[in-house]
Scaffold this motif. Structure first.
Motif, PDB file in Angstrom:
ATOM      1  N   LEU A  54     -17.766 -19.095 -13.582  1.00 41.63           N
ATOM      2  CA  LEU A  54     -17.381 -20.235 -12.567  1.00 41.63           C
ATOM      3  C   LEU A  54     -16.074 -19.623 -11.642  1.00 41.63           C
ATOM      4  N   ILE A  55     -15.432 -19.138 -12.569  1.00 41.92           N
ATOM      5  CA  ILE A  55     -14.041 -18.634 -11.777  1.00 41.92           C
ATOM      6  C   ILE A  55     -13.675 -17.349 -12.018  1.00 41.92           C
ATOM      7  N   THR A  56     -13.004 -16.530 -11.125  1.00 41.32           N
ATOM      8  CA  THR A  56     -12.544 -15.220 -11.166  1.00 41.32           C
ATOM      9  C   THR A  56     -11.153 -15.079 -11.049  1.00 41.32           C
ATOM     10  N   PHE A  81     -15.730 -24.932   3.235  1.00 45.14           N
ATOM     11  CA  PHE A  81     -15.809 -23.648   2.589  1.00 45.14           C
ATOM     12  C   PHE A  81     -17.463 -23.561   2.324  1.00 45.14           C
ATOM     13  N   PRO A  82     -18.180 -23.169   3.067  1.00 42.72           N
ATOM     14  CA  PRO A  82     -19.499 -23.046   3.037  1.00 42.72           C
ATOM     15  C   PRO A  82     -19.966 -22.001   1.973  1.00 42.72           C
ATOM     16  N   THR A  83     -19.043 -21.005   1.527  1.00 38.21           N
ATOM     17  CA  THR A  83     -19.636 -20.066   0.411  1.00 38.21           C
ATOM     18  C   THR A  83     -19.370 -20.714  -0.825  1.00 38.21           C
ATOM     19  N   VAL A  84     -18.875 -21.891  -1.196  1.00 34.52           N
ATOM     20  CA  VAL A  84     -19.007 -22.395  -2.397  1.00 34.52           C
ATOM     21  C   VAL A  84     -20.035 -23.512  -2.469  1.00 34.52           C
ATOM     22  N   SER A  85     -20.874 -23.286  -3.229  1.00 39.09           N
ATOM     23  CA  SER A  85     -22.118 -24.052  -3.370  1.00 39.09           C
ATOM     24  C   SER A  85     -21.932 -25.411  -4.032  1.00 39.09           C
ATOM     25  N   ARG A  86     -22.453 -26.628  -3.814  1.00 39.60           N
ATOM     26  CA  ARG A  86     -22.277 -27.784  -4.583  1.00 39.60           C
ATOM     27  C   ARG A  86     -22.363 -27.616  -5.999  1.00 39.60           C
ATOM     28  N   GLU A  87     -23.253 -26.687  -6.474  1.00 37.47           N
ATOM     29  CA  GLU A  87     -23.519 -26.843  -7.875  1.00 37.47           C
ATOM     30  C   GLU A  87     -22.332 -26.121  -8.439  1.00 37.47           C
ATOM     31  N   LEU A  88     -21.687 -25.072  -7.927  1.00 37.92           N
ATOM     32  CA  LEU A  88     -20.577 -24.409  -8.347  1.00 37.92           C
ATOM     33  C   LEU A  88     -19.327 -25.223  -8.301  1.00 37.92           C
ATOM     34  N   ALA A  89     -18.948 -26.015  -7.415  1.00 39.46           N
ATOM     35  CA  ALA A  89     -18.073 -27.040  -7.151  1.00 39.46           C
ATOM     36  C   ALA A  89     -17.937 -28.012  -8.279  1.00 39.46           C
ATOM     37  N   ILE A  90     -19.137 -28.649  -8.528  1.00 33.34           N
ATOM     38  CA  ILE A  90     -19.385 -29.764  -9.432  1.00 33.34           C
ATOM     39  C   ILE A  90     -19.040 -28.912 -10.881  1.00 33.34           C
ATOM     40  N   ALA A  91     -19.642 -27.754 -11.160  1.00 37.75           N
ATOM     41  CA  ALA A  91     -19.486 -27.151 -12.504  1.00 37.75           C
ATOM     42  C   ALA A  91     -17.943 -26.993 -12.741  1.00 37.75           C
ATOM     43  N   VAL A  92     -17.249 -26.784 -11.887  1.00 38.43           N
ATOM     44  CA  VAL A  92     -15.894 -26.375 -11.836  1.00 38.43           C
ATOM     45  C   VAL A  92     -14.961 -27.800 -12.281  1.00 38.43           C
ATOM     46  N   ILE A 138      -7.652  -9.991  -5.524  1.00 35.04           N
ATOM     47  CA  ILE A 138      -8.032 -11.197  -4.821  1.00 35.04           C
ATOM     48  C   ILE A 138      -6.921 -12.258  -4.766  1.00 35.04           C
ATOM     49  N   HIS A 139      -6.402 -12.768  -3.567  1.00 38.47           N
ATOM     50  CA  HIS A 139      -5.362 -13.643  -3.442  1.00 38.47           C
ATOM     51  C   HIS A 139      -4.397 -13.496  -4.599  1.00 38.47           C
ATOM     52  N   SER A 140      -3.986 -12.211  -4.861  1.00 42.36           N
ATOM     53  CA  SER A 140      -2.964 -11.987  -5.927  1.00 42.36           C
ATOM     54  C   SER A 140      -3.111 -12.580  -7.192  1.00 42.36           C
ATOM     55  N   GLY A 141      -4.300 -12.501  -7.393  1.00 37.28           N
ATOM     56  CA  GLY A 141      -4.698 -13.208  -8.992  1.00 37.28           C
ATOM     57  C   GLY A 141      -4.772 -14.819  -9.065  1.00 37.28           C
ATOM     58  N   MET A 142      -4.855 -15.318  -7.752  1.00 35.60           N
ATOM     59  CA  MET A 142      -5.072 -16.858  -7.900  1.00 35.60           C
ATOM     60  C   MET A 142      -6.641 -16.883  -8.608  1.00 35.60           C
ATOM     61  N   PRO A 143      -6.889 -17.902  -9.072  1.00 31.01           N
ATOM     62  CA  PRO A 143      -8.224 -18.121  -9.473  1.00 31.01           C
ATOM     63  C   PRO A 143      -9.016 -18.784  -8.374  1.00 31.01           C
ATOM     64  N   VAL A 144     -10.114 -17.993  -8.126  1.00 36.20           N
ATOM     65  CA  VAL A 144     -11.136 -18.358  -7.096  1.00 36.20           C
ATOM     66  C   VAL A 144     -12.577 -18.530  -7.712  1.00 36.20           C
ATOM     67  N   PHE A 145     -13.290 -19.329  -6.744  1.00 37.27           N
ATOM     68  CA  PHE A 145     -14.588 -19.629  -7.222  1.00 37.27           C
ATOM     69  C   PHE A 145     -15.258 -18.329  -7.214  1.00 37.27           C
ATOM     70  N   VAL A 195     -12.512 -18.020  -2.227  1.00 40.12           N
ATOM     71  CA  VAL A 195     -11.905 -19.566  -1.997  1.00 40.12           C
ATOM     72  C   VAL A 195     -11.097 -19.717  -3.532  1.00 40.12           C
ATOM     73  N   PRO A 196      -9.789 -20.002  -3.283  1.00 43.24           N
ATOM     74  CA  PRO A 196      -9.138 -20.607  -4.382  1.00 43.24           C
ATOM     75  C   PRO A 196      -9.627 -21.819  -4.887  1.00 43.24           C
ATOM     76  N   VAL A 197      -9.695 -21.877  -6.361  1.00 44.37           N
ATOM     77  CA  VAL A 197     -10.068 -23.343  -6.856  1.00 44.37           C
ATOM     78  C   VAL A 197      -9.223 -24.295  -6.637  1.00 44.37           C
ATOM     79  N   LYS A 198      -7.771 -24.096  -6.582  1.00 39.99           N
ATOM     80  CA  LYS A 198      -6.967 -25.056  -6.101  1.00 39.99           C
ATOM     81  C   LYS A 198      -7.108 -25.467  -4.706  1.00 39.99           C
ATOM     82  N   VAL A 199      -7.957 -25.030  -3.771  1.00 39.80           N
ATOM     83  CA  VAL A 199      -8.147 -25.682  -2.474  1.00 39.80           C
ATOM     84  C   VAL A 199      -9.085 -26.963  -2.769  1.00 39.80           C
TER      85      VAL A 199
END
Length: 74
Positions: free
Chosen positions: A13-15, A54-65, A20-27, A32-36
């Protein structure tokens, strides 16, 4: 869960990558930072607003996070 892979951490789910963004967790698969997502929800925005912004984040991914976060704090 996030797995440590040396200087790079990743999960299904998270990288976390220092390049990428100085190591901030992203989807995963996005920059896209998860923090957003949490910032949007905290501000009172719906999940729909976040997904529209943030259309690059799917609904399924956001809900899973969100589910993973709920499990982590339970």
């Amino acid at each position: 869960m996030i797995v440590d892979r040396g200087t790079c951490m990743t999960s299904a789910l998270i990288t976390v990558d220092p390049d990428i963004h100085s190591g901030m967790p992203v989807f995963v698969g996005t920059r896209v930072p998860v923090k957003v997502l949490f910032d949007h929800l905290e501000a009172g925005d719906s999940l729909e607003v976040f997904l529209d912004d943030f259309p690059t984040v799917s609904r399924e991914l956001a809900i899973a996070v969100l589910k993973e976060a709920r499990t982590a704090i339970s």
